[in-house]
Design a protein around this motif. Sequence first.
Motif, PDB file in Angstrom:
ATOM      1  N   ILE A 156      46.260  42.426  33.638  1.00 11.94           N
ATOM      2  CA  ILE A 156      45.154  41.984  34.499  1.00 11.94           C
ATOM      3  C   ILE A 156      45.752  41.523  35.824  1.00 11.94           C
ATOM      4  CG2 ILE A 156      45.018  39.521  33.909  1.00 11.94           C
ATOM      5  CD1 ILE A 156      41.899  40.043  33.578  1.00 11.94           C
ATOM      6  N   GLY A 157      44.947  41.516  36.866  1.00 17.47           N
ATOM      7  CA  GLY A 157      45.443  41.021  38.152  1.00 17.47           C
ATOM      8  C   GLY A 157      44.370  41.128  39.209  1.00 17.47           C
ATOM      9  N   TRP A 158      44.564  40.386  40.275  1.00 18.84           N
ATOM     10  CA  TRP A 158      43.603  40.444  41.383  1.00 18.84           C
ATOM     11  C   TRP A 158      44.175  39.732  42.595  1.00 18.84           C
ATOM     12  CZ3 TRP A 158      38.955  36.610  41.613  1.00 18.84           C
ATOM     13  CH2 TRP A 158      39.375  35.317  41.295  1.00 18.84           C
ATOM     14  N   ASN A 159      43.531  39.927  43.742  1.00 14.70           N
ATOM     15  CA  ASN A 159      43.901  39.117  44.899  1.00 14.70           C
ATOM     16  C   ASN A 159      42.814  38.063  45.118  1.00 14.70           C
ATOM     17  OD1 ASN A 159      41.972  40.838  45.896  1.00 14.70           O
ATOM     18  ND2 ASN A 159      43.320  41.855  47.353  1.00 14.70           N
ATOM     19  N   GLY A 160      42.809  37.110  44.211  1.00 13.94           N
ATOM     20  CA  GLY A 160      41.778  36.074  44.201  1.00 13.94           C
ATOM     21  C   GLY A 160      41.792  35.211  45.440  1.00 13.94           C
TER      22      GLY A 160
END
Lengths: 135, 394
Positions: free
Chosen positions: B111-115
């Motif tokens: 999982i990952g994101w540029n939160g």
Amino acid sequence: MSSIKPRVQPDDLDLAFYQATAEAGQLCLQHCEDCGQWTHPARYYCPACSSENFAFRPISGAAEVHSFTVSHFSVESAWKDRVPYVTIVAETEEGPRLVARTELAPDAVAIGQRIRLKAEVIDPEFSYVWAERAA
Amino acid sequence: MTGAATLSGKSAIVGIGEFGYYRGTDQSILQMVLKASMDAITDAGLKPSDIDGIIPPPGFVAWDEIGAHLGIPEIRYTACPQMGGASPVAGLINATMAIASGMATTVLVPIGWNGYSALRPRPDARPNKRRFSAAFFETVKNYYAPYGLRSAPWWYALYLNRYVDQYDVPPEAAGAIAVACRKHAQLNDKALMRGRPLSMEDYLASPFITEPLRKSDCCVETDCAAAIIVTSAERARDLRHKPVVFLGGAEGHPNRPDELINRPDMLKLGLDYAAPRAFEMAGVKPQDMDFLQIYDCFTYVALLEIEALGLAPRGGAADFVKDGNIELGGRYPLNTHGGLMSQGHCWGMNHIVEAVRQLRHDAGAAQVADCRVGLVTGYGDLGDGTIAILGRGA
């Protein structure tokens, strides 16, 4: 009570709810024509009896504060100048709960307090729910 | 024995990877997810060709591009739980089901994101094209957002303020979560809030966002990714690390899952439904846990989860978190990596990664001495709940 239209584009039964409220000029909720259950948001099958036979009917407006929050911060242009603003979870006497805005001050709102709900029709596809002090 | 009990002991986590936690990065979400995934594969002592299942995140990136970029030649199984921050634990459970049934042998769950950067893009950054497909966003757009309830703190405040009111929850209870997470983050090289301690006085001075949530009740937005590799407990014995065995797990959802306020009991989370099933599957009690990695998007949500787990009665979490009970050295160390509150918001995959480190006895200064069994929870969207109970393998 005169509000700008927020960016809302409801579909399906959410659209039907807003259209019914705008046409009636008062707050309408989904009513099961078979068992009498009131439901919000509207559902294609009645949660009590699974009937698909429903209509949107006006509610009395009598409600109580089930919960609320006082917002002290917003980045939104429509809200940042209004802080602190109160948003209410209103439990209608028919049963369903609705999010409502209010002009009541933060210290004038408490859980369990009786209120009255009104619709402010913004356009055929959106109305605001307002909570006022019960008469 | 229920049918699901046959899953207990059937899988193990054998690889972990983490990228971040940053406020601002020039990496795309795909790059971050791939980096964490390859690190997890390497950590397990495996090659991409050993992977035959992918459970991708609920948004932003998809299984097919992950498989293609990593060079996984034969994908046999893929599925995608759609429940926000409850998804990583759901992914672990789903991987276990696939492995136990023979549909896959070794599954990657990333999982990952540029939160952080998504909301504060550099001038030259391209926007994220892909997001999530869960239906609750329609509820939010139609019924919450027009009322100044913009995002998660405002939505959850609608029920958390009732929790505070009905059970007289003092702010110090939420503060105990924030302070414990921040304290533990000081021991973690990969924590965003390392070097920025938080006292109870600091917490209480934090301004309200929307009551009962203060700024210091909210987790920190970060750019990050994390991944785990899951395989059969049998295969895990031949790999390089001490296996971390799946002992039990479950998911649960509030009635109704796509809407927050018309639930008969607004304070009943998905975890209330899931936790008893997970403990039954694992054959252990909440009181057997050596640590708690609890999904802490907001401190008050973590308090309700402690109650949902059965560690305290409804309204009793305030007593449970007192006197250092949830800090390292206490009986139930909570979020020993700093959690979403102080390490960073990696959708709770960082909680699984930390549980693995603890059970490998590889957690450095944050090590819970001789820990054998612990739990990880997930909380997503409008209250979806997941739980995994993990143990140190033989």
